[in-house]
Design a protein around this motif. Structure first.
Motif, PDB file in Angstrom:
ATOM      1  N   ALA A  18       0.840  -1.204   0.000  1.00 56.84           N
ATOM      2  CA  ALA A  18       0.000   0.000   0.000  1.00 56.84           C
ATOM      3  C   ALA A  18       0.871   1.248   0.000  1.00 56.84           C
ATOM      4  CB  ALA A  18      -0.929  -0.006   1.217  1.00 56.84           C
ATOM      5  N   MET A  19       1.986   1.188   0.755  1.00 60.58           N
ATOM      6  CA  MET A  19       2.911   2.317   0.808  1.00 60.58           C
ATOM      7  C   MET A  19       3.463   2.601  -0.595  1.00 60.58           C
ATOM      8  SD  MET A  19       6.424   2.597   3.105  1.00 60.58           S
ATOM      9  CE  MET A  19       5.656   1.749   4.476  1.00 60.58           C
ATOM     10  N   ASP A  20       3.875   1.563  -1.301  1.00 59.38           N
ATOM     11  CA  ASP A  20       4.411   1.725  -2.659  1.00 59.38           C
ATOM     12  C   ASP A  20       3.360   2.324  -3.597  1.00 59.38           C
ATOM     13  OD1 ASP A  20       6.888   0.747  -1.916  1.00 59.38           O
ATOM     14  OD2 ASP A  20       6.434  -1.322  -2.531  1.00 59.38           O
ATOM     15  N   ARG A  21       2.135   1.836  -3.505  1.00 56.27           N
ATOM     16  CA  ARG A  21       1.067   2.369  -4.366  1.00 56.27           C
ATOM     17  C   ARG A  21       0.832   3.859  -4.098  1.00 56.27           C
ATOM     18  NH1 ARG A  21      -1.545  -2.299  -2.760  1.00 56.27           N
ATOM     19  NH2 ARG A  21      -2.982  -1.111  -1.466  1.00 56.27           N
ATOM     20  N   LEU A  22       0.737   4.212  -2.811  1.00 57.99           N
ATOM     21  CA  LEU A  22       0.487   5.611  -2.457  1.00 57.99           C
ATOM     22  C   LEU A  22       1.633   6.509  -2.909  1.00 57.99           C
ATOM     23  CD1 LEU A  22      -1.043   5.299   1.135  1.00 57.99           C
ATOM     24  CD2 LEU A  22      -2.233   5.852  -0.993  1.00 57.99           C
ATOM     25  N   GLY A  30     -10.620  11.093  -3.231  1.00 57.48           N
ATOM     26  CA  GLY A  30     -11.042  11.692  -1.976  1.00 57.48           C
ATOM     27  C   GLY A  30     -10.095  11.435  -0.822  1.00 57.48           C
ATOM     28  N   GLU A  31      -9.003  10.737  -1.062  1.00 56.94           N
ATOM     29  CA  GLU A  31      -8.035  10.427  -0.007  1.00 56.94           C
ATOM     30  C   GLU A  31      -6.771  11.255  -0.199  1.00 56.94           C
ATOM     31  OE1 GLU A  31      -8.619   8.487   2.562  1.00 56.94           O
ATOM     32  OE2 GLU A  31     -10.535   7.700   1.888  1.00 56.94           O
ATOM     33  N   LYS A  32      -5.862  11.139   0.764  1.00 58.97           N
ATOM     34  CA  LYS A  32      -4.577  11.822   0.718  1.00 58.97           C
ATOM     35  C   LYS A  32      -3.470  10.791   0.842  1.00 58.97           C
ATOM     36  CE  LYS A  32      -6.296  15.670   3.495  1.00 58.97           C
ATOM     37  NZ  LYS A  32      -6.018  16.417   4.726  1.00 58.97           N
ATOM     38  N   TYR A  71      11.411  16.428  -1.244  1.00 57.50           N
ATOM     39  CA  TYR A  71      12.686  17.120  -1.477  1.00 57.50           C
ATOM     40  C   TYR A  71      13.124  16.994  -2.933  1.00 57.50           C
ATOM     41  CZ  TYR A  71      13.447  17.868   3.522  1.00 57.50           C
ATOM     42  OH  TYR A  71      13.345  18.285   4.827  1.00 57.50           O
ATOM     43  N   ALA A  72      12.795  15.881  -3.562  1.00 54.85           N
ATOM     44  CA  ALA A  72      13.155  15.667  -4.962  1.00 54.85           C
ATOM     45  C   ALA A  72      12.218  16.423  -5.907  1.00 54.85           C
ATOM     46  CB  ALA A  72      13.128  14.168  -5.283  1.00 54.85           C
ATOM     47  N   GLY A  73      11.184  17.032  -5.350  1.00 51.28           N
ATOM     48  CA  GLY A  73      10.247  17.794  -6.174  1.00 51.28           C
ATOM     49  C   GLY A  73       9.084  16.977  -6.687  1.00 51.28           C
ATOM     50  N   GLU A  74       8.973  15.746  -6.242  1.00 50.83           N
ATOM     51  CA  GLU A  74       7.864  14.883  -6.651  1.00 50.83           C
ATOM     52  C   GLU A  74       6.841  14.838  -5.524  1.00 50.83           C
ATOM     53  OE1 GLU A  74       9.086  11.029  -8.034  1.00 50.83           O
ATOM     54  OE2 GLU A  74      11.015  11.829  -8.670  1.00 50.83           O
ATOM     55  N   ILE A  75       5.604  15.060  -5.896  1.00 51.45           N
ATOM     56  CA  ILE A  75       4.539  15.023  -4.895  1.00 51.45           C
ATOM     57  C   ILE A  75       3.513  13.995  -5.371  1.00 51.45           C
ATOM     58  CG2 ILE A  75       2.793  16.357  -3.675  1.00 51.45           C
ATOM     59  CD1 ILE A  75       4.488  18.844  -4.273  1.00 51.45           C
ATOM     60  N   PRO A  76       3.456  12.830  -4.694  1.00 52.19           N
ATOM     61  CA  PRO A  76       2.560  11.775  -5.160  1.00 52.19           C
ATOM     62  C   PRO A  76       1.078  12.117  -5.030  1.00 52.19           C
ATOM     63  CG  PRO A  76       3.612  11.147  -3.096  1.00 52.19           C
ATOM     64  CD  PRO A  76       4.222  12.439  -3.527  1.00 52.19           C
ATOM     65  N   ASP A  77       0.740  12.944  -4.063  1.00 52.75           N
ATOM     66  CA  ASP A  77      -0.662  13.301  -3.835  1.00 52.75           C
ATOM     67  C   ASP A  77      -1.059  14.414  -4.798  1.00 52.75           C
ATOM     68  OD1 ASP A  77      -3.152  13.969  -2.905  1.00 52.75           O
ATOM     69  OD2 ASP A  77      -2.579  13.985  -0.791  1.00 52.75           O
ATOM     70  N   PRO A  78      -1.989  14.148  -5.717  1.00 49.43           N
ATOM     71  CA  PRO A  78      -2.366  15.172  -6.696  1.00 49.43           C
ATOM     72  C   PRO A  78      -2.927  16.434  -6.048  1.00 49.43           C
ATOM     73  CG  PRO A  78      -3.644  13.138  -7.042  1.00 49.43           C
ATOM     74  CD  PRO A  78      -2.713  12.907  -5.896  1.00 49.43           C
ATOM     75  N   ARG A  79      -3.618  16.277  -4.931  1.00 48.59           N
ATOM     76  CA  ARG A  79      -4.147  17.471  -4.258  1.00 48.59           C
ATOM     77  C   ARG A  79      -3.017  18.310  -3.684  1.00 48.59           C
ATOM     78  NH1 ARG A  79      -8.993  16.073  -0.354  1.00 48.59           N
ATOM     79  NH2 ARG A  79      -7.535  14.515   0.356  1.00 48.59           N
TER      80      ARG A  79
END
Length: 155
Positions: A18-22, A30-32, A71-79
């Motif tokens: 689940a951690m890898d998917r997130l 609707g989630e973060k 820090y790498a500039g990647e934000i997995p959460d679209p919101r």
């Protein structure tokens, strides 16, 4: 209720999956990208991630990996990515607004100065014309009319 070592290993595997998917950005609508969603996706009680509970080390790993992505500039959460993008855009727009307001102030000052100079020049022209008319009326000398001559005629 105690769980067996096999159940704990299975739970840890589900949590890591689940951690890898997130962290890849596969976040349910609707989630973060947070511990609450991680717990829900892994099917584990959220309280198991805190204090001295069995999965606290996985929470720390998740938070560390999430911070590394940030820090790498990647934000997995679209919101979160949208919020970050909108904040940056807001900052740029505020800077542009401040620059525009400064430019408007400068141009207004320039316009005021230009109008004042034009008015002063107009007054000077009116004054000089009046002085020239007065001087011309007193000192007018008429020049003789130009003579008509014929050039190149032979008689």
């Amino acid at each position: 209720m105690r769980i067996s070592a096999a159940q704990r290993t299975e739970n840890e595997n589900r949590i890591r999956a689940a951690m890898d998917r997130l962290l890849r950005g596969e976040i349910p609508p609707g989630e973060k990208c947070d511990i609450k969603t991680l717990a829900r996706e892994a099917g584990v009680d959220r309280t198991a991630f805190y204090g001295t509970r069995p999965y606290a080390h996985l929470r720390l790993e998740f938070e560390r990996r999430l911070q590394t992505l940030h820090y790498a500039g990647e934000i997995p959460d679209p919101r979160e990515a949208q919020i970050t993008r909108l904040k940056a855009e807001n900052t740029k727009l505020r800077e542009r607004l401040a620059q525009s307001e400064q430019m408007i102030g400068e141009l207004t000052d320039f316009r005021t100065q230009a109008l004042a100079r034009l008015a002063a020049q107009h007054e000077e022209i009116v004054h000089l014309r009046g002085a020239a008319d007065t001087a011309a009326a007193n000192h007018v000398i008429h020049l003789p009319a130009a003579r008509k001559t014929t050039i190149g005629t032979c008689s």
